[in-house]
Design a protein around this motif. Structure first.
Motif, PDB file in Angstrom:
ATOM      1  N   ALA A   1       0.869  -1.174  -0.051  1.00  0.00           N
ATOM      2  CA  ALA A   1       0.038   0.135   0.039  1.00  0.00           C
ATOM      3  C   ALA A   1       0.703   1.127  -0.081  1.00  0.00           C
ATOM      4  CB  ALA A   1      -0.950   0.121   1.188  1.00  0.00           C
ATOM      5  N   ASP A   2       2.211   1.163   0.045  1.00  0.00           N
ATOM      6  CA  ASP A   2       3.139   2.296  -0.178  1.00  0.00           C
ATOM      7  C   ASP A   2       4.038   2.075  -1.058  1.00  0.00           C
ATOM      8  OD1 ASP A   2       4.826   4.320   0.428  1.00  0.00           O
ATOM      9  OD2 ASP A   2       5.283   3.837   2.373  1.00  0.00           O
ATOM     10  N   LEU A   3       3.931   3.002  -2.285  1.00  0.00           N
ATOM     11  CA  LEU A   3       4.659   2.733  -3.350  1.00  0.00           C
ATOM     12  C   LEU A   3       6.231   2.782  -3.049  1.00  0.00           C
ATOM     13  CD1 LEU A   3       2.223   4.241  -5.969  1.00  0.00           C
ATOM     14  CD2 LEU A   3       2.799   1.682  -5.724  1.00  0.00           C
ATOM     15  N   ASP A   4       6.644   3.901  -1.994  1.00  0.00           N
ATOM     16  CA  ASP A   4       7.814   3.856  -1.707  1.00  0.00           C
ATOM     17  C   ASP A   4       8.428   2.443  -1.112  1.00  0.00           C
ATOM     18  OD1 ASP A   4       7.963   6.522  -2.369  1.00  0.00           O
ATOM     19  OD2 ASP A   4       7.413   7.196  -0.369  1.00  0.00           O
TER      20      ASP A   4
ATOM     21  N   THR B   1     -10.108   3.628   3.596  1.00  0.00           N
ATOM     22  CA  THR B   1      -8.766   4.215   4.312  1.00  0.00           C
ATOM     23  C   THR B   1      -7.919   4.528   3.138  1.00  0.00           C
ATOM     24  OG1 THR B   1      -9.132   2.207   5.852  1.00  0.00           O
ATOM     25  CG2 THR B   1      -7.030   3.394   5.717  1.00  0.00           C
ATOM     26  N   LEU B   2      -7.141   5.332   3.384  1.00  0.00           N
ATOM     27  CA  LEU B   2      -6.343   5.698   2.216  1.00  0.00           C
ATOM     28  C   LEU B   2      -4.826   5.212   2.358  1.00  0.00           C
ATOM     29  CD1 LEU B   2      -7.203   9.541   1.756  1.00  0.00           C
ATOM     30  CD2 LEU B   2      -8.179   7.375   0.460  1.00  0.00           C
ATOM     31  N   SER B   3      -4.443   4.771   1.272  1.00  0.00           N
ATOM     32  CA  SER B   3      -2.838   4.523   1.113  1.00  0.00           C
ATOM     33  C   SER B   3      -1.831   5.611   1.451  1.00  0.00           C
ATOM     34  CB  SER B   3      -2.556   3.961  -0.130  1.00  0.00           C
ATOM     35  OG  SER B   3      -2.398   4.883  -1.102  1.00  0.00           O
ATOM     36  N   ALA B   4      -0.617   5.265   1.587  1.00  0.00           N
ATOM     37  CA  ALA B   4       0.476   6.458   1.861  1.00  0.00           C
ATOM     38  C   ALA B   4       0.273   7.306   0.673  1.00  0.00           C
ATOM     39  CB  ALA B   4       1.817   5.684   1.869  1.00  0.00           C
TER      40      ALA B   4
ATOM     41  N   GLU C   1      -7.162   4.744  -2.597  1.00  0.00           N
ATOM     42  CA  GLU C   1      -8.183   3.924  -1.577  1.00  0.00           C
ATOM     43  C   GLU C   1      -7.233   2.551  -1.462  1.00  0.00           C
ATOM     44  OE1 GLU C   1     -10.442   0.673  -0.582  1.00  0.00           O
ATOM     45  OE2 GLU C   1      -9.956   0.645  -2.842  1.00  0.00           O
ATOM     46  N   LEU C   2      -7.238   2.142  -0.175  1.00  0.00           N
ATOM     47  CA  LEU C   2      -6.550   1.233   0.181  1.00  0.00           C
ATOM     48  C   LEU C   2      -6.377  -0.082  -0.498  1.00  0.00           C
ATOM     49  CD1 LEU C   2      -4.128   0.538   2.526  1.00  0.00           C
ATOM     50  CD2 LEU C   2      -6.225  -0.331   3.889  1.00  0.00           C
TER      51      LEU C   2
ATOM     52  N   ASN D   1      -3.980  -4.196  -3.155  1.00  0.00           N
ATOM     53  CA  ASN D   1      -4.502  -5.406  -3.989  1.00  0.00           C
ATOM     54  C   ASN D   1      -4.094  -5.403  -5.334  1.00  0.00           C
ATOM     55  OD1 ASN D   1      -5.504  -6.049  -1.521  1.00  0.00           O
ATOM     56  ND2 ASN D   1      -7.732  -6.187  -2.285  1.00  0.00           N
ATOM     57  N   HIS D   2      -4.277  -4.046  -5.865  1.00  0.00           N
ATOM     58  CA  HIS D   2      -3.614  -3.897  -7.371  1.00  0.00           C
ATOM     59  C   HIS D   2      -2.659  -3.106  -7.706  1.00  0.00           C
ATOM     60  CE1 HIS D   2      -3.985  -2.879 -11.575  1.00  0.00           C
ATOM     61  NE2 HIS D   2      -4.086  -1.750 -11.420  1.00  0.00           N
ATOM     62  N   LEU D   3      -2.644  -1.907  -7.278  1.00  0.00           N
ATOM     63  CA  LEU D   3      -1.407  -0.995  -7.872  1.00  0.00           C
ATOM     64  C   LEU D   3      -0.116  -1.348  -7.189  1.00  0.00           C
ATOM     65  CD1 LEU D   3      -3.200   2.546  -7.198  1.00  0.00           C
ATOM     66  CD2 LEU D   3      -2.750   1.486  -9.500  1.00  0.00           C
ATOM     67  N   GLY D   4       0.059  -1.864  -5.973  1.00  0.00           N
ATOM     68  CA  GLY D   4       1.179  -2.371  -5.319  1.00  0.00           C
ATOM     69  C   GLY D   4       1.937  -3.497  -6.229  1.00  0.00           C
ATOM     70  N   HIS D   5       0.874  -4.362  -6.606  1.00  0.00           N
ATOM     71  CA  HIS D   5       1.161  -5.560  -7.509  1.00  0.00           C
ATOM     72  C   HIS D   5       1.540  -5.070  -8.883  1.00  0.00           C
ATOM     73  CE1 HIS D   5      -0.555  -8.364  -4.400  1.00  0.00           C
ATOM     74  NE2 HIS D   5       0.711  -8.662  -4.271  1.00  0.00           N
TER      75      HIS D   5
END
Length: 307
Positions: free
Chosen positions: A73-76, A107-110, A114-115, A120-124
């Protein structure tokens, strides 16, 4: 549906010499996937949000493992994980995009997304893109993205992707699982168009009893999935078989969606199952891909497949 009735973890081919990355590897499906790959001789990188829990899991599994922190959930964190992996490994043979968040209050990510979509998607999406060149150096390289039966109930609302106007815990979980399915299919199409050796497959566990349901934060969902429906569920060891089949079986083909072969795809031996039609929609696929590159800042450089 093509069933593989006799296929189990004992059928996994020899994984010696292979480097496997499993997200969410410290519990549930991820832990069972890790255990099976290690038993088959693979070296597994446990990509986990909590390193202490990851080390405990690695000790239980034994074999050849390493534990690395990854908060999807944190792209960094995703970039840091990928950077360290690149320093330590010259190739990746298998990436199992397994980790997931289930139905929290909004909830919001870093990065302010949307968490559930973020984790589930953007991090992967970002992780796969950042490791794609290492995968291309692998032996029989594969990306396995774990979706869900719930992708069939998902809707991609590009005008309100992050639930700012309307949010439903289950509705946005379903959306994230549809995004997984769209991504896995689009990745297959684009890799094939580029002539890449990397295979992209999808998997879902059917209905498996794991802590993702029992840890649901809302009372009704926790009661429904964590207690009422548990008798219908298969264990995590069985639930992990579709993603293990997708990750290792010689006959698994890029672009396949692997799930349980029983009634309603709830349980049973792994086999090829159908995508929801909207997961194969080319316009939605191109739009999600473009938006995912914009939101993550990760660009693949793969050509869009011709319709």
């Amino acid at each position: 549906m093509t069933k593989h009735q006799s296929w189990g973890a004992d059928r996994i081919p020899d994984q010696r010499g292979r480097v496997c990355v499993v997200t969410g590897a410290n519990s549930g499906l991820g832990l069972e996937t890790t255990r099976a790959l290690v038993r088959a001789g693979g070296h597994v990188v446990l990509a986990v949000r909590d390193e202490a829990k990851g080390c405990e899991a690695a000790e239980r599994v034994g074999g050849s493992t390493e534990v690395r922190r990854l908060d999807l959930a944190d792209l960094d964190s995703v970039r840091a994980f990928a950077g360290r992996l690149r320093e330590e490994h010259t190739r990746v043979d298998v990436l199992v995009n397994n980790a997931g968040v289930f139905a929290p209050p909004r909830t919001l990510s870093a990065q302010g997304y949307e968490l559930q979509l973020a984790a589930n998607h953007l991090g992967h999406f970002a992780l796969t893109g950042l490791l794609l060149d290492l995968l291309a150096e692998g032996r029989d390289p594969r990306v396995v993205t774990v979706s869900s039966l719930n992708h069939r109930q998902g809707r991609l609302d590009f005008e309100d992707l992050h639930g700012e106007r309307r949010y439903s815990p289950m509705g946005h979980y379903n959306r994230s699982k549809l995004a997984n399915a769209v991504f896995g299919w689009q990745l297959h199409r684009r890799l094939a168009a580029a002539g890449s050796p990397v295979r992209s497959l999808l998997a879902h566990p059917g209905y498996a009893a794991t802590n993702i349901q029992t840890s649901a934060p809302t009372g009704l969902l926790k009661f429904l999935f964590g207690r009422l429906l548990i008798p219908l569920a298969q264990g995590a060891e069985r639930g992990a078989l579709p993603q293990l089949y997708a990750a290792t079986a010689e006959e698994a083909r890029s672009g396949q969606f692997i799930g349980p072969g029983g009634i309603g795809e709830l349980r049973g031996a792994p086999g090829a199952v159908e995508f929801a039609p909207r997961a194969l929609d080319e316009e939605a696929g191109r739009r999600l891909w473009t938006e995912s590159e914009r939101l993550t800042g990760v660009r693949y450089g793969l050509p869009a497949a011709a319709v």
